[in-house]
Design an enzyme around this catalytic site. Structure first.
Site, PDB file in Angstrom:
ATOM      1  N   HIS A   1       1.381   3.972   2.009  1.00  0.00           N
ATOM      2  CA  HIS A   1       1.915   4.738   3.133  1.00  0.00           C
ATOM      3  C   HIS A   1       3.442   4.800   3.077  1.00  0.00           C
ATOM      4  CE1 HIS A   1      -1.966   4.153   5.710  1.00  0.00           C
ATOM      5  NE2 HIS A   1      -2.055   5.162   4.859  1.00  0.00           N
TER       6      HIS A   1
ATOM      7  N   HIS B   1       4.389  -4.524  11.239  1.00  0.00           N
ATOM      8  CA  HIS B   1       4.716  -3.777  12.452  1.00  0.00           C
ATOM      9  C   HIS B   1       4.837  -4.724  13.637  1.00  0.00           C
ATOM     10  CE1 HIS B   1       4.199   0.409  11.041  1.00  0.00           C
ATOM     11  NE2 HIS B   1       3.293  -0.109  10.231  1.00  0.00           N
TER      12      HIS B   1
ATOM     13  N   HIS C   1      -7.721  -0.730   5.550  1.00  0.00           N
ATOM     14  CA  HIS C   1      -6.679   0.165   6.062  1.00  0.00           C
ATOM     15  C   HIS C   1      -6.465   1.308   5.076  1.00  0.00           C
ATOM     16  CE1 HIS C   1      -3.110   1.356   8.277  1.00  0.00           C
ATOM     17  NE2 HIS C   1      -2.374   1.246   7.186  1.00  0.00           N
TER      18      HIS C   1
ATOM     19  N   HIS D   1       0.839  -1.198   0.000  1.00  0.00           N
ATOM     20  CA  HIS D   1       0.000   0.000   0.000  1.00  0.00           C
ATOM     21  C   HIS D   1       0.873   1.246   0.000  1.00  0.00           C
ATOM     22  CE1 HIS D   1       0.692  -0.634   4.312  1.00  0.00           C
ATOM     23  NE2 HIS D   1       0.240   0.588   4.567  1.00  0.00           N
TER      24      HIS D   1
ATOM     25  N   ASP E   1       5.787   4.758   5.198  1.00  0.00           N
ATOM     26  CA  ASP E   1       6.606   3.820   5.963  1.00  0.00           C
ATOM     27  C   ASP E   1       6.671   2.444   5.306  1.00  0.00           C
ATOM     28  OD1 ASP E   1       3.876   3.479   6.687  1.00  0.00           O
ATOM     29  OD2 ASP E   1       4.456   2.423   8.519  1.00  0.00           O
ATOM     30  N   HIS E   2       6.041   2.317   4.135  1.00  0.00           N
ATOM     31  CA  HIS E   2       6.120   1.073   3.356  1.00  0.00           C
ATOM     32  C   HIS E   2       6.792   1.279   2.001  1.00  0.00           C
ATOM     33  CE1 HIS E   2       3.374  -1.444   5.901  1.00  0.00           C
ATOM     34  NE2 HIS E   2       3.188  -0.230   6.395  1.00  0.00           N
TER      35      HIS E   2
ATOM     36  N   ASP F   1      -0.403  -3.865   6.441  1.00  0.00           N
ATOM     37  CA  ASP F   1      -1.026  -3.325   7.658  1.00  0.00           C
ATOM     38  C   ASP F   1      -2.497  -3.722   7.791  1.00  0.00           C
ATOM     39  OD1 ASP F   1       1.355  -2.112   8.271  1.00  0.00           O
ATOM     40  OD2 ASP F   1       0.659  -0.057   7.974  1.00  0.00           O
TER      41      ASP F   1
END
Length: 254
Positions: A55, A166, A111, A53, A57-58, A128
């Site tokens: 975001h 995570h 999400h 996805h 942080d990915h 996530d």
């Protein structure tokens, strides 16, 4: 196929998959440096990148990894994700020659609206959406969408290794025990997690069968979970129960 969770950022895991020949796949690289170090330390060659996805942080490390040389980048169809060489959708297959691996793509919105998972090589790479004893927050989707996505994942073979993104497992377990305090499998998993974290070890991957036995978000039809939801004002339908669980987890502090 070897699978290693590489810690990154505050509590992310970037998943590193590699074979004995030294060929590697990276999943959801939120930053490049930890993966660059892991590849160098093991003498591995990056062959492909999989993204679940949009975001940051990915995906934040993708550009820096590609600076070392081009590799295919697979991702959902989403204009917010750059550097994609092949956009994939539900039912597509991702076939990687080196290391030899094949993944089926599942669309699992909730999400985010375009979130996907990859299933293959004995793994469920779920970003996530599903966490150990928990699930992702609903940033773009509805409770109905997220519950449908989790149901879809729960129906997969129980021996799959859940590779989520995570290290939230200990906190998720504390919440899960407020919902199902009498769940023996949950108590065993919480103790296992405690021991692993005391040794600074990752709690992942974990068998999907273990998640089905311990994760309240996969257990909205369980009697004890349903009773908890009733006490917390949820209606009788499954979506309302899921929504009540997710709202309570959003506020949970322990």
């Amino acid at each position: 196929m070897h699978v290693v969770p590489v810690p990154a950022l505050a509590d992310n895991y970037i998943w590193l998959l590699y074979d004995d020949a030294g060929d590697a796949i990276v999943v959801d690289p939120g930053e490049a440096a930890p993966i660059e170090a892991a590849l160098d330390r093991r003498g591995l060659r990056l062959r492909a990148i999989l993204l679940t996805h949009h975001h940051n942080d990915h995906i934040g490390g993708v550009a820096d990894l590609l600076a070392h040389g081009p590799v295919p980048v697979y991702a959902p169809r989403d204009e917010r994700i750059g550097h994609v060489t092949q956009a994939v959708a539900d039912g597509d297959e991702v076939t990687i020659a080196q290391p030899s691996a094949r993944f089926r793509v599942l669309e699992i919105p909730g999400h985010t609206r375009s979130h996907i998972a990859y299933v293959g090589a004995g793994m469920l790479l779920c970003g996530d959406t599903l966490f150990s004893m928990g699930c992702g927050r609903l940033f773009e989707g509805t409770p109905q969408q997220m519950l449908a996505s989790l149901d879809r994942l729960a129906d997969l073979p129980g021996e799959l290794k859940v590779c989520c993104a995570h290290e939230y497992t200990a906190a998720n377990g504390r919440f899960a025990q407020t919902v199902e305090p009498a769940n023996a499998a949950l108590a065993q998993r919480v103790e296992q997690v405690r021991a692993l974290r005391e040794q600074a070890q990752p709690t992942l991957p974990v068998a999907l069968a273990t998640e089905r036995a311990t994760n309240p978000f996969l257990r909205v039809d369980n009697h004890d979970v349903a009773q908890w939801c009733t006490r917390h004002g949820a209606a009788a339908d499954r979506v309302s129960r899921f929504a009540a669980l997710r709202a309570a987890k959003d506020e949970f502090r322990a």
